[in-house]
Design an enzyme around this catalytic site. Structure first.
Site, PDB file in Angstrom:
ATOM      1  NE  ARG A 261      -3.723  -2.363   2.282  1.00  0.00           N
ATOM      2  CZ  ARG A 261      -4.702  -2.625   3.139  1.00  0.00           C
ATOM      3  NH1 ARG A 261      -5.018  -1.746   4.081  1.00  0.00           N
ATOM      4  NH2 ARG A 261      -5.389  -3.761   3.055  1.00  0.00           N
ATOM      5  NE  ARG A 276      -1.869   5.851   8.481  1.00  0.00           N
ATOM      6  CZ  ARG A 276      -3.144   5.463   8.422  1.00  0.00           C
ATOM      7  NH1 ARG A 276      -3.598   4.869   7.330  1.00  0.00           N
ATOM      8  NH2 ARG A 276      -3.965   5.665   9.425  1.00  0.00           N
ATOM      9  CD  GLU A 350      -8.476  -1.166  10.170  1.00  0.00           C
ATOM     10  OE1 GLU A 350      -8.268  -2.321   9.758  1.00  0.00           O
ATOM     11  OE2 GLU A 350      -8.026  -0.157   9.624  1.00  0.00           O
ATOM     12  CB  SER A 353     -11.917  -3.897   7.725  1.00  0.00           C
ATOM     13  OG  SER A 353     -11.361  -2.748   8.318  1.00  0.00           O
ATOM     14  NE  ARG A 392      -2.309  -1.105  11.249  1.00  0.00           N
ATOM     15  CZ  ARG A 392      -3.150  -0.299  10.601  1.00  0.00           C
ATOM     16  NH1 ARG A 392      -4.457  -0.372  10.875  1.00  0.00           N
ATOM     17  NH2 ARG A 392      -2.717   0.558   9.712  1.00  0.00           N
TER      18      ARG A 392
END
Length: 426
Positions: A261, A276, A350, A353, A392
């Site tokens: 990403r 991130r 988060e 999802s 993460r």
């Protein structure tokens, strides 16, 4: 992509969905282009009929009549060519506009523009503040550097900002959480797949990542492909252009992939540590099922339970939130996030999802099944959810299990994957 018939019949509902999701799309222009497309289709079919009749008349006509009839035939042929060219332009415009239309969200989805409007569903475990430790708190990066298991400096040297290297026990811990999740999904009856992470653009459009999120993706233009940000793309796209048997549904898949990403829209945000980053590893679960809202809703809860089971096995405090319309994205019908407690961020953040998309992706991918009772083709429903994403998840694992001497306890569920190691020490 949604059904154009729905836009014709309930344009105000679709406009409201766009507003609720914070999206810009010209529904009135779509309706106007659709009207023109149908007008052209009607005229084209009528002229083709006239052309066939003219051909029959020419074949039977006297010699002196054939010149006039041939002229008429030429005029028909010329007009048909004009219509065909305009129809091609109109259909291309309609297709581009339809790619921007959002899925209409569940009527109970919270309406809001950002995460402040998300609604908490439940909390599991007790969050631990930095001050509760009774000694000087270290965040995951301080711990990882002191233990020699995280090396951001050399990650940046290798690949630029937002990169990292895991070393030794850090790599073992990373692999352990992925293997734990893998084994759980096997035990729950999902089929493991190994899938490409470089995919054709057709799949990126089909799963809804293009055109709106193109800037977030690493493009490989020379090969007409892209590096995926999630295994959702190849898993959901596996049956593109196929007609499945209802008896073979649902399809329950999971895969591990490295995910890429660009984080293009996150400049200056969450730059410290592993939150991130540009690449990570993730196990993703995907369900392809019948076009039955009740069945789809059941699978949504089940894939959410799968992910919660992993977080519970890791003994991490977390909460589940229902995501509001402005945060759920274009294709989502309903969406839940799992947010795990991270002391360094002093917040639930988060980590998973879980999304139900109904037939939004299936329409774009031409993913259908044939109903057993009527034989009628239907577009499938698709769902997806993170099982685990690392590194993460290492943020709360390290921070919540640290000791005053800088060592970190390994949760019991992971020790068998780490050769019995119980603690990471200096």
């Amino acid at each position: 992509m949604i059904d154009i018939k729905l836009i014709r019949e309930k344009p105000e509902l679709v406009k409201k969905a766009a507003v609720d999701k914070g999206m810009t799309v010209d529904i009135d222009r779509i309706l106007a282009v659709d009207v023109r497309r149908r007008e052209l289709e009607t005229e084209f079919n009528e002229l083709r009929h006239q052309q066939r009749r003219a051909g029959e008349r020419i074949a039977k006509a006297a010699k002196e009549e054939k010149a006039a009839l041939s002229k008429e035939m030429g005029q028909l042929k010329s007009r048909l060519k004009e219509i065909d060219e305009e129809r091609t332009r109109v259909e291309a415009e309609l297709h581009e506009l339809m790619l921007l239309v959002p899925q209409i969200p569940h009527p109970e989805a919270p309406i809001g523009h950002d995460e402040a409007a998300n609604v908490e569903v439940r909390r599991i475990g007790t969050p631990q503040a930095k001050s509760d430790l009774g000694f000087e708190f270290k965040d995951h990066l301080e711990l990882g550097q002191a233990l020699g298991i995280i090396d951001v400096e050399r990650g940046v040297k290798l690949a630029g900002s937002r990169n990292y290297v895991l070393k030794g026990a850090g790599t073992l811990l990373h692999e352990a959480v992925l293997r734990l999740a893998w084994d759980l999904m096997l035990a729950r009856g999902f089929e493991p797949l190994t899938v490409p992470v470089l995919v054709l653009d057709r799949l990126m459009y089909g799963t809804g990542f293009f055109p709106l999120h193109r800037e977030e993706v690493y493009l490989c233009e020379r090969d007409n492909g892209s590096l995926v940000g999630t295994a959702e793309v190849p898993l959901t796209g596996l049956h593109t252009d196929e007609m499945l048997d209802e008896a073979n549904l649902p399809k329950l898949y999971f895969a591990r992939s490295t995910c890429f990403r660009r984080e293009a829209g996150a400049a200056g945000k969450d730059t410290r540590g592993l939150y991130r980053i540009h690449y990570f590893d993730k196990i993703e679960q995907v369900v392809v099922c019948r076009a039955d809202p009740e069945e789809s809703a059941r699978w949504h809860q089940l894939i959410l339970e799968n992910s919660e089971a992993v977080v519970q096995a890791l003994e991490l405090p977390y909460r589940v939130v229902e995501v509001c319309t402005g945060e759920m994205g274009q294709g989502k019908f309903r969406m839940y996030d799992i947010e795990t407690w991270m002391p360094s961020r002093e917040a639930y953040s988060e980590t998973h999802s879980a999304s139900a998309l109904h037939n939004f992706q299936a329409r774009r991918l031409n993913l259908r099944y044939r109903r057993a009772d009527t034989g009628k083709p239907e577009f499938c429903h698709t769902l997806n959810n993170t099982v685990i994403a690392s590194p993460r998840i290492l943020i709360p694992l390290l921070e919540l299990n640290q000791h005053a001497d800088g060592s970190v306890t390994i949760p019991a569920a992971l020790r068998k994957y780490m050769n019995g190691m119980e603690r990471i020490t200096r």
